[in-house]
Design a protein around this motif. Structure first.
Motif, PDB file in Angstrom:
ATOM      1  N   ALA A   1       4.579   3.431  -1.098  1.00 47.43           N
ATOM      2  CA  ALA A   1       5.873   2.769  -1.333  1.00 47.43           C
ATOM      3  C   ALA A   1       7.014   3.782  -1.271  1.00 47.43           C
ATOM      4  CB  ALA A   1       5.836   2.060  -2.683  1.00 47.43           C
ATOM      5  N   HIS A   2       6.763   5.007  -1.721  1.00 52.31           N
ATOM      6  CA  HIS A   2       7.819   6.022  -1.773  1.00 52.31           C
ATOM      7  C   HIS A   2       8.261   6.474  -0.378  1.00 52.31           C
ATOM      8  CE1 HIS A   2       4.064   8.216  -1.317  1.00 52.31           C
ATOM      9  NE2 HIS A   2       4.785   9.203  -0.809  1.00 52.31           N
TER      10      HIS A   2
ATOM     11  N   LEU B   1       2.328  -1.598   1.403  1.00 47.74           N
ATOM     12  CA  LEU B   1       2.619  -0.151   1.271  1.00 47.74           C
ATOM     13  C   LEU B   1       2.358   0.317  -0.161  1.00 47.74           C
ATOM     14  CD1 LEU B   1       5.838   0.193   3.473  1.00 47.74           C
ATOM     15  CD2 LEU B   1       3.603   1.237   3.923  1.00 47.74           C
ATOM     16  N   GLU B   2       2.673  -0.529  -1.110  1.00 46.17           N
ATOM     17  CA  GLU B   2       2.385  -0.228  -2.519  1.00 46.17           C
ATOM     18  C   GLU B   2       0.869  -0.046  -2.699  1.00 46.17           C
ATOM     19  OE1 GLU B   2       4.948  -0.624  -5.162  1.00 46.17           O
ATOM     20  OE2 GLU B   2       3.390   0.421  -6.326  1.00 46.17           O
TER      21      GLU B   2
ATOM     22  N   ASP C   1       6.015  -4.474   2.032  1.00 47.82           N
ATOM     23  CA  ASP C   1       6.281  -3.721   0.794  1.00 47.82           C
ATOM     24  C   ASP C   1       5.069  -3.753  -0.130  1.00 47.82           C
ATOM     25  OD1 ASP C   1       8.801  -2.993   1.548  1.00 47.82           O
ATOM     26  OD2 ASP C   1       9.798  -4.680   0.573  1.00 47.82           O
ATOM     27  N   GLU C   2       4.477  -4.937  -0.237  1.00 44.68           N
ATOM     28  CA  GLU C   2       3.307  -5.092  -1.112  1.00 44.68           C
ATOM     29  C   GLU C   2       2.139  -4.249  -0.579  1.00 44.68           C
ATOM     30  OE1 GLU C   2       0.538  -8.746  -2.476  1.00 44.68           O
ATOM     31  OE2 GLU C   2       2.593  -9.272  -1.973  1.00 44.68           O
TER      32      GLU C   2
ATOM     33  N   ALA D   1      -1.741  -0.607   6.005  1.00 43.25           N
ATOM     34  CA  ALA D   1      -0.766  -1.553   5.431  1.00 43.25           C
ATOM     35  C   ALA D   1      -0.373  -2.609   6.470  1.00 43.25           C
ATOM     36  CB  ALA D   1       0.476  -0.797   4.941  1.00 43.25           C
TER      37      ALA D   1
ATOM     38  N   ARG E   1       8.031   1.013   6.756  1.00 37.09           N
ATOM     39  CA  ARG E   1       8.135  -0.385   6.296  1.00 37.09           C
ATOM     40  C   ARG E   1       8.187  -1.342   7.490  1.00 37.09           C
ATOM     41  NH1 ARG E   1      13.072  -3.459   3.934  1.00 37.09           N
ATOM     42  NH2 ARG E   1      12.085  -4.889   2.468  1.00 37.09           N
TER      43      ARG E   1
ATOM     44  N   ALA F   1       8.508   4.405   2.356  1.00 35.49           N
ATOM     45  CA  ALA F   1       8.750   3.207   3.180  1.00 35.49           C
ATOM     46  C   ALA F   1       9.823   3.423   4.245  1.00 35.49           C
ATOM     47  CB  ALA F   1       9.137   2.045   2.269  1.00 35.49           C
TER      48      ALA F   1
END
Ligand SMILES: Nc1ncnc2c1ncn2[C@@H]1O[C@H](COP(=O)(O)OP(=O)(O)OP(=O)(O)O)[C@@H](O)[C@H]1O
Length: 260
Positions: free
Chosen positions: A129-130, A123-124, A120-121, A150, A98, A132
């Motif tokens: 996201a899991h 990485l999603e 965060d956005e 990302a 992250r 991060a």
């Protein structure tokens, strides 16, 4: 940022090292439409990376002009419109996924909260996201490269330049990354310029493939790839996919064509 196109006219690049002159690119014109996915495909040393850097305003050509949207390439760089993804992800080992994804934006804009939200956005979007809070040494090669994508996306660039981003990954991971990148492109509508040696990767991802030849580097053919989207594993089996691959192979390996 809204996606923009790139126009280059009369681009040439000559390097002078230790008294030697090496003309790498000569009289090169290219027009890249906004929101398109364009690949530069060609043999090693033909000048793909050099052209990519020139198109992104990172390197100044010896001659010619590059416009990014309605700006000069230098202004586009100054306005942080260019995102860059290289073969090696170059993550900071002491920062989490992250924090790495937020890092460039934080440096550029100094807004910690917004940078972490953008990370965060992003990485999603890259499917991470899991992970991060993981550190780089806890990530696989493919995951690390997702973080570097990302990191570029968190800057919200108009143009994404990718220089053989999956070249160091194994074949299975590479296929998965290609599917993800196609989804990211569809979701963001960014203009993406992608350097590769791989014919199938170029056909799978692109709507236009520019084939380059060496000494000096020129674009010898530009092929619009009319294979339906979304492309999946099944796309490789389509007769048109095979036909585009064969056509590109003939450009890259003309001796095979003659031998056949
Ligand atoms: N900064 C530089 N100074 C001098 N020569 C350079 C420089 N950058 C690239 N070159 C030369 O330009 C030529 C093209 O290099 P470039 O990296 O653009 O090719 P490429 O097609 O991307 O190669 P590859 O697929 O192997 O990465 C090479 O001969 C290289 O040695």
């Amino acid at each position: 940022m809204a996606a923009v196109g790139i126009t280059a006219r009369g681009v040439a690049m000559t390097f002078r090292t230790r008294g030697q002159t090496n003309t790498v690119l000569e009289s090169l014109d290219i027009r890249i439409a906004p929101s398109s996915f364009v690949s530069l495909l060609g043999p090693s040393g033909c000048g793909k990376s050099t052209l990519l850097k020139i198109l992104g305003g990172i390197m100044k050509p010896s001659a010619g002009e590059v416009r990014i949207g309605d700006e000069s390439a230098q202004d586009a760089v100054r306005n942080r419109e260019i995102g860059l993804v290289l073969q090696r992800p170059a993550l900071l080992p002491w920062k989490t996924a992250r924090q790495n994804a937020a890092h460039l934006r934080m440096l550029a804009k100094g807004d910690k909260k917004a940078s972490l939200a953008a990370a965060d956005e992003a990485l999603e979007l890259v499917g991470l996201a899991h992970a991060a809070d993981k550190l780089p040494h806890e990530l696989s090669g493919g995951m690390a490269q997702r973080v570097s994508i990302a990191r570029a996306l968190a800057m919200d660039p108009s143009i994404l330049l990718m220089d053989e981003p999956f070249g160091a990954l194994d074949a299975i991971t590479r296929d998965a990354m290609n599917e993800s990148l196609a989804q990211i492109w569809a979701a963001t509508g960014k203009t993406i310029v992608f350097v590769t040696h791989s014919i199938s990767e170029a056909v799978f991802l692109s709507d236009v493939v520019h084939v380059m030849s060496a000494n000096p580097g020129r674009i010898v053919e530009s092929i619009e790839v009319d294979v339906p989207f979304p492309r999946t594993e099944a796309s490789f089996e389509l007769p048109e996919f095979v036909a585009y691959s064969n056509r590109l192979r003939e450009w890259l390996h003309p001796s095979e064509r003659k031998a056949a």
